[in-house]
Design an enzyme around this catalytic site. Structure first.
Site, PDB file in Angstrom:
ATOM      1  N   LYS A 226       0.853  -1.186   0.000  1.00 10.75           N
ATOM      2  CA  LYS A 226       0.000   0.000   0.000  1.00 10.75           C
ATOM      3  C   LYS A 226       0.887   1.234   0.000  1.00 10.75           C
ATOM      4  CE  LYS A 226      -2.861  -2.771   3.047  1.00 10.75           C
ATOM      5  NZ  LYS A 226      -3.428  -2.892   4.417  1.00 10.75           N
ATOM      6  N   GLY A 257      -6.851   1.088   5.421  1.00  8.25           N
ATOM      7  CA  GLY A 257      -6.050  -0.108   5.184  1.00  8.25           C
ATOM      8  C   GLY A 257      -6.804  -1.383   5.503  1.00  8.25           C
ATOM      9  N   ASP A 258      -7.578  -1.377   6.577  1.00  9.36           N
ATOM     10  CA  ASP A 258      -8.388  -2.542   6.942  1.00  9.36           C
ATOM     11  C   ASP A 258      -9.473  -2.790   5.890  1.00  9.36           C
ATOM     12  OD1 ASP A 258      -6.884  -2.474   9.311  1.00  9.36           O
ATOM     13  OD2 ASP A 258      -8.395  -1.235  10.313  1.00  9.36           O
TER      14      ASP A 258
END
Length: 316
Positions: A226, A257-258
């Site tokens: 990422k 991000g999750d």
């Protein structure tokens, strides 16, 4: 029927300051729950997958609220433990699109940090399609670290793929300790979903190819890096892909991000090729940053499908 995905870790109570207010001066807060693993679990459940989460919460309002919320989202919490002697951890933060977000953790001595080997149902994990974890759990305590290792070992012994997001939190441990904790886990992960800076810290390499190459050499079949506002880059050692980040009005970046993990794992579980999986994951992440809160903006499959298609993936 076993879940398609099992994940585990600490879920905390969340007090989120009113939008834009600095934490020090905030007078109003909205209550919710927070936790990297439970965020991903809810994301996957909304996208139509059978998901299980386990961990420890206190026998208190925050713990009961966490379990009630997860159940309401369709997450199987049958293996979660309610600890009658330790409190549920608490996270207090503000939300702002254009300055650093201030976060205060109150998790020392929490129920979540008391996770131990006896809380790991190896048979349950062995019947799943995927085990997803973050490095946060291993960093909570020595007992939580051994529980993490047992869960990963149970998955590997049963042939269940393992997905890892290092999710380094500097407030939990120094970088040397993080590297010590994460290197054994990366060697057991089939899929690594990580930030470039985290990958560089773990591997000692500089740049996407060097960091990803180190992870691939240790057994990962796919590495997804990422890159923040730049997008995301992935490789399996033979091919490379790049997905630019969606251009959306960002209100609260926490949880992106999750959410990306949930979108990508959902696509992988459905047999979607990597380029399209990256596009779906970017779409799910972009939905979350437009809404305050860790999981409030997580889309269901219908909303995801409506948004997918605007982003372009290029193979290199």
């Amino acid at each position: 029927m076993s879940p398609e995905v099992i994940t585990f870790g600490e879920t905390m109570g969340l007090l989120l300051a009113e939008q834009g207010q600095p934490l020090e001066h905030a007078a109003g807060f909205r209550r919710s729950i927070a936790g990297a693993e439970s965020n991903t679990a809810v994301g996957l459940a909304r996208l139509g997958h059978r998901v299980g989460w386990f961990g420890r919460v206190g026998d208190d309002p925050f713990g009961r609220s966490a379990l009630r919320t997860l159940r309401g989202e369709g997450v199987d919490v049958s293996r979660a433990v309610v600890d009658e002697s330790l409190p549920t951890g608490l996270l207090v933060r503000d939300a702002h699109a254009h300055r650093p977000i201030e976060v205060c953790y109150y998790r020392s001595g929490s129920a979540g940090s008391a996770l131990h080997e006896g809380d790991v149902d190896e048979e349950w994990i062995g019947g799943a399609g995927l085990l997803h974890l973050t490095g946060i759990t291993a960093a909570l305590s020595e007992d939580a670290r051994t529980a993490t290792e047992r869960a990963v070992r149970a998955a590997r012994d049963a042939g269940v793929p393992v997905s890892l997001d290092p999710n380094i939190r500097r407030k939990l441990a120094g970088i040397e300790r993080w590297v010590e904790l994460l290197r054994p886990l990366t060697e057991r992960a089939d899929l690594v979903l990580t930030g470039l800076d985290e990958a560089e810290e773990i591997s000692g390499g500089v740049g996407e190819r060097a960091a990803a190459g180190w992870l691939l050499e240790r057994g990962a079949r796919l590495v997804v890096l990422k890159l923040g506002s730049r997008g995301v880059w992935a490789t399996d050692g033979e091919r490379e892909w790049f997905q630019r980040a969606a251009e959306v009005p960002a209100v609260d970046p926490v949880g992106a991000g999750d959410a990306f993990n949930a979108g990508f794992l959902s696509a992988q579980l459905r047999g979607i090729p990597v380029p399209e999986a990256l596009s779906e994951a970017a779409t799910v992440a972009s939905s979350v940053v437009q809404i305050p809160g860790d999981m409030d903006g997580l889309p269901d499959a219908r909303l995801r499908d409506l948004a997918v298609g605007d982003e372009q993936v290029t193979a290199r």
